[in-house]
Design a protein around this motif. Sequence first.
Motif, PDB file in Angstrom:
ATOM      1  N   GLY A  21       0.805  -1.226   0.000  1.00 42.28           N
ATOM      2  CA  GLY A  21       0.000   0.000   0.000  1.00 42.28           C
ATOM      3  C   GLY A  21       0.831   1.265   0.000  1.00 42.28           C
ATOM      4  N   HIS A  22       1.718   1.399  -0.975  1.00 40.97           N
ATOM      5  CA  HIS A  22       2.579   2.575  -1.096  1.00 40.97           C
ATOM      6  C   HIS A  22       2.257   3.327  -2.382  1.00 40.97           C
ATOM      7  CE1 HIS A  22       5.429  -0.378   1.030  1.00 40.97           C
ATOM      8  NE2 HIS A  22       4.780   0.317   1.947  1.00 40.97           N
ATOM      9  N   ASN A  56      -7.060   6.137  -4.768  1.00 38.93           N
ATOM     10  CA  ASN A  56      -8.083   6.353  -3.748  1.00 38.93           C
ATOM     11  C   ASN A  56      -7.950   5.347  -2.604  1.00 38.93           C
ATOM     12  OD1 ASN A  56      -9.165   8.531  -5.059  1.00 38.93           O
ATOM     13  ND2 ASN A  56     -10.881   7.407  -5.945  1.00 38.93           N
ATOM     14  N   ALA A  57      -7.661   4.092  -2.932  1.00 39.55           N
ATOM     15  CA  ALA A  57      -7.468   3.087  -1.879  1.00 39.55           C
ATOM     16  C   ALA A  57      -6.305   3.490  -0.984  1.00 39.55           C
ATOM     17  CB  ALA A  57      -7.218   1.714  -2.492  1.00 39.55           C
ATOM     18  N   TRP A  58      -5.231   3.927  -1.576  1.00 37.81           N
ATOM     19  CA  TRP A  58      -4.039   4.328  -0.822  1.00 37.81           C
ATOM     20  C   TRP A  58      -4.327   5.563   0.043  1.00 37.81           C
ATOM     21  CZ3 TRP A  58      -1.060   8.829  -1.974  1.00 37.81           C
ATOM     22  CH2 TRP A  58       0.069   8.963  -1.183  1.00 37.81           C
ATOM     23  N   GLU A  59      -5.066   6.521  -0.498  1.00 41.13           N
ATOM     24  CA  GLU A  59      -5.313   7.776   0.218  1.00 41.13           C
ATOM     25  C   GLU A  59      -6.434   7.693   1.253  1.00 41.13           C
ATOM     26  OE1 GLU A  59      -6.086  10.703  -2.814  1.00 41.13           O
ATOM     27  OE2 GLU A  59      -3.962  11.176  -3.004  1.00 41.13           O
ATOM     28  N   HIS A  60      -7.456   6.886   1.025  1.00 42.83           N
ATOM     29  CA  HIS A  60      -8.680   6.964   1.823  1.00 42.83           C
ATOM     30  C   HIS A  60      -8.999   5.734   2.669  1.00 42.83           C
ATOM     31  CE1 HIS A  60      -9.592  10.707  -0.163  1.00 42.83           C
ATOM     32  NE2 HIS A  60      -9.491  10.129  -1.337  1.00 42.83           N
ATOM     33  N   THR A  61      -8.119   4.724   2.661  1.00 40.80           N
ATOM     34  CA  THR A  61      -8.386   3.524   3.454  1.00 40.80           C
ATOM     35  C   THR A  61      -7.129   3.121   4.220  1.00 40.80           C
ATOM     36  OG1 THR A  61      -7.713   1.822   1.850  1.00 40.80           O
ATOM     37  CG2 THR A  61      -9.944   2.756   1.588  1.00 40.80           C
ATOM     38  N   ARG A  62      -7.228   2.065   4.994  1.00 35.67           N
ATOM     39  CA  ARG A  62      -6.072   1.556   5.733  1.00 35.67           C
ATOM     40  C   ARG A  62      -4.994   0.999   4.812  1.00 35.67           C
ATOM     41  NH1 ARG A  62     -10.097  -0.951   8.611  1.00 35.67           N
ATOM     42  NH2 ARG A  62     -10.701   0.169  10.473  1.00 35.67           N
ATOM     43  N   THR A  63      -5.292   0.877   3.554  1.00 39.02           N
ATOM     44  CA  THR A  63      -4.311   0.405   2.583  1.00 39.02           C
ATOM     45  C   THR A  63      -3.033   1.238   2.646  1.00 39.02           C
ATOM     46  OG1 THR A  63      -5.932  -0.560   1.102  1.00 39.02           O
ATOM     47  CG2 THR A  63      -3.906   0.197   0.087  1.00 39.02           C
ATOM     48  N   GLY A  64      -3.161   2.536   2.905  1.00 38.62           N
ATOM     49  CA  GLY A  64      -2.001   3.423   2.962  1.00 38.62           C
ATOM     50  C   GLY A  64      -1.200   3.332   4.253  1.00 38.62           C
ATOM     51  N   PRO A  66       1.419   1.570   7.036  1.00 43.94           N
ATOM     52  CA  PRO A  66       2.702   0.914   6.757  1.00 43.94           C
ATOM     53  C   PRO A  66       2.599  -0.556   6.349  1.00 43.94           C
ATOM     54  CG  PRO A  66       2.924   2.314   8.673  1.00 43.94           C
ATOM     55  CD  PRO A  66       1.454   2.309   8.308  1.00 43.94           C
ATOM     56  N   SER A  67       1.634  -1.284   6.881  1.00 45.58           N
ATOM     57  CA  SER A  67       1.506  -2.699   6.516  1.00 45.58           C
ATOM     58  C   SER A  67       0.361  -2.949   5.532  1.00 45.58           C
ATOM     59  CB  SER A  67       1.296  -3.553   7.772  1.00 45.58           C
ATOM     60  OG  SER A  67       0.090  -3.156   8.417  1.00 45.58           O
ATOM     61  N   GLY A  68      -0.209  -1.886   4.987  1.00 44.72           N
ATOM     62  CA  GLY A  68      -1.363  -2.025   4.101  1.00 44.72           C
ATOM     63  C   GLY A  68      -1.018  -2.629   2.750  1.00 44.72           C
ATOM     64  N   THR A  69      -2.022  -3.220   2.131  1.00 43.47           N
ATOM     65  CA  THR A  69      -1.897  -3.774   0.786  1.00 43.47           C
ATOM     66  C   THR A  69      -3.186  -3.494   0.023  1.00 43.47           C
ATOM     67  OG1 THR A  69      -2.828  -5.929   1.382  1.00 43.47           O
ATOM     68  CG2 THR A  69      -0.420  -5.691   1.551  1.00 43.47           C
ATOM     69  N   PHE A  70      -3.130  -3.664  -1.257  1.00 46.74           N
ATOM     70  CA  PHE A  70      -4.334  -3.664  -2.086  1.00 46.74           C
ATOM     71  C   PHE A  70      -4.149  -4.705  -3.173  1.00 46.74           C
ATOM     72  CE2 PHE A  70      -1.622  -0.373  -3.870  1.00 46.74           C
ATOM     73  CZ  PHE A  70      -1.667  -0.605  -5.229  1.00 46.74           C
ATOM     74  N   THR A  71      -5.248  -5.216  -3.663  1.00 42.57           N
ATOM     75  CA  THR A  71      -5.216  -6.229  -4.712  1.00 42.57           C
ATOM     76  C   THR A  71      -5.921  -5.686  -5.940  1.00 42.57           C
ATOM     77  OG1 THR A  71      -5.265  -7.994  -3.065  1.00 42.57           O
ATOM     78  CG2 THR A  71      -5.883  -8.600  -5.319  1.00 42.57           C
ATOM     79  N   VAL A  72      -5.296  -5.884  -7.077  1.00 43.18           N
ATOM     80  CA  VAL A  72      -5.894  -5.505  -8.356  1.00 43.18           C
ATOM     81  C   VAL A  72      -6.187  -6.792  -9.113  1.00 43.18           C
ATOM     82  CG1 VAL A  72      -5.509  -4.339 -10.565  1.00 43.18           C
ATOM     83  CG2 VAL A  72      -4.698  -3.296  -8.426  1.00 43.18           C
ATOM     84  N   GLU A  73      -7.411  -6.884  -9.613  1.00 44.91           N
ATOM     85  CA  GLU A  73      -7.829  -8.041 -10.383  1.00 44.91           C
ATOM     86  C   GLU A  73      -8.481  -7.558 -11.665  1.00 44.91           C
ATOM     87  OE1 GLU A  73      -9.745 -11.399  -8.338  1.00 44.91           O
ATOM     88  OE2 GLU A  73     -11.401 -11.036  -9.733  1.00 44.91           O
ATOM     89  N   ALA A  74      -8.011  -8.067 -12.788  1.00 46.16           N
ATOM     90  CA  ALA A  74      -8.621  -7.780 -14.087  1.00 46.16           C
ATOM     91  C   ALA A  74      -9.105  -9.101 -14.661  1.00 46.16           C
ATOM     92  CB  ALA A  74      -7.628  -7.120 -15.029  1.00 46.16           C
ATOM     93  N   ARG A  75     -10.378  -9.147 -14.959  1.00 51.12           N
ATOM     94  CA  ARG A  75     -11.010 -10.356 -15.475  1.00 51.12           C
ATOM     95  C   ARG A  75     -11.393 -10.088 -16.924  1.00 51.12           C
ATOM     96  NH1 ARG A  75     -14.746 -13.629 -11.732  1.00 51.12           N
ATOM     97  NH2 ARG A  75     -13.428 -12.413 -10.381  1.00 51.12           N
ATOM     98  N   GLN A  76     -10.699 -10.746 -17.843  1.00 58.28           N
ATOM     99  CA  GLN A  76     -11.017 -10.604 -19.260  1.00 58.28           C
ATOM    100  C   GLN A  76     -11.867 -11.794 -19.674  1.00 58.28           C
ATOM    101  OE1 GLN A  76      -7.655  -9.929 -21.796  1.00 58.28           O
ATOM    102  NE2 GLN A  76      -8.912  -9.677 -23.611  1.00 58.28           N
TER     103      GLN A  76
END
Length: 135
Positions: A21-22, A56-64, A66-76
């Motif tokens: 989450g950086h 937005n995830a980085w700025e507005h949630t706990r994702t930002g 120090p130990s935060g993460t986010f997952t990106v998923e693209a489904r084609q």
Amino acid sequence: MTISTLPEEPGTCIYRRVFPGHSDQIGEVRQFLRTHLGGHPSAPNVTLVASELTTNAWEHTRTGSPSGTFTVEARQRADNTIRLEVHDNGGPTGFGETNLDKEGGRGLGIVAALTVAWGVSGDATGRTVWAEFKP
């Protein structure tokens, strides 16, 4: 780094990666999507929307945090539509609650303009923002 290409139904692939989450990871998200969706007609829009949603995830949630993460998923899918999902670590407010009229809320207007549909699910423990694209 975790990248998955998983068949969901015939002709459908899922590209998934967990990011720290950086703020410097937003560029990594764009590269990840270009690598897997680069030839798709909607790839530029998917990449732009992903930049907005991950920022937005980085700025507005706990994702930002120090130990935060986010997952990106693209489904084609087999019909060449794409579903983008960004999963965050939640928090007291979510970026789906951003006021589109406020300064800094314009990005969700861009999301709405570039997608056929988008939405938010989840709560303070974790949210998913999804967006759908047609070729």
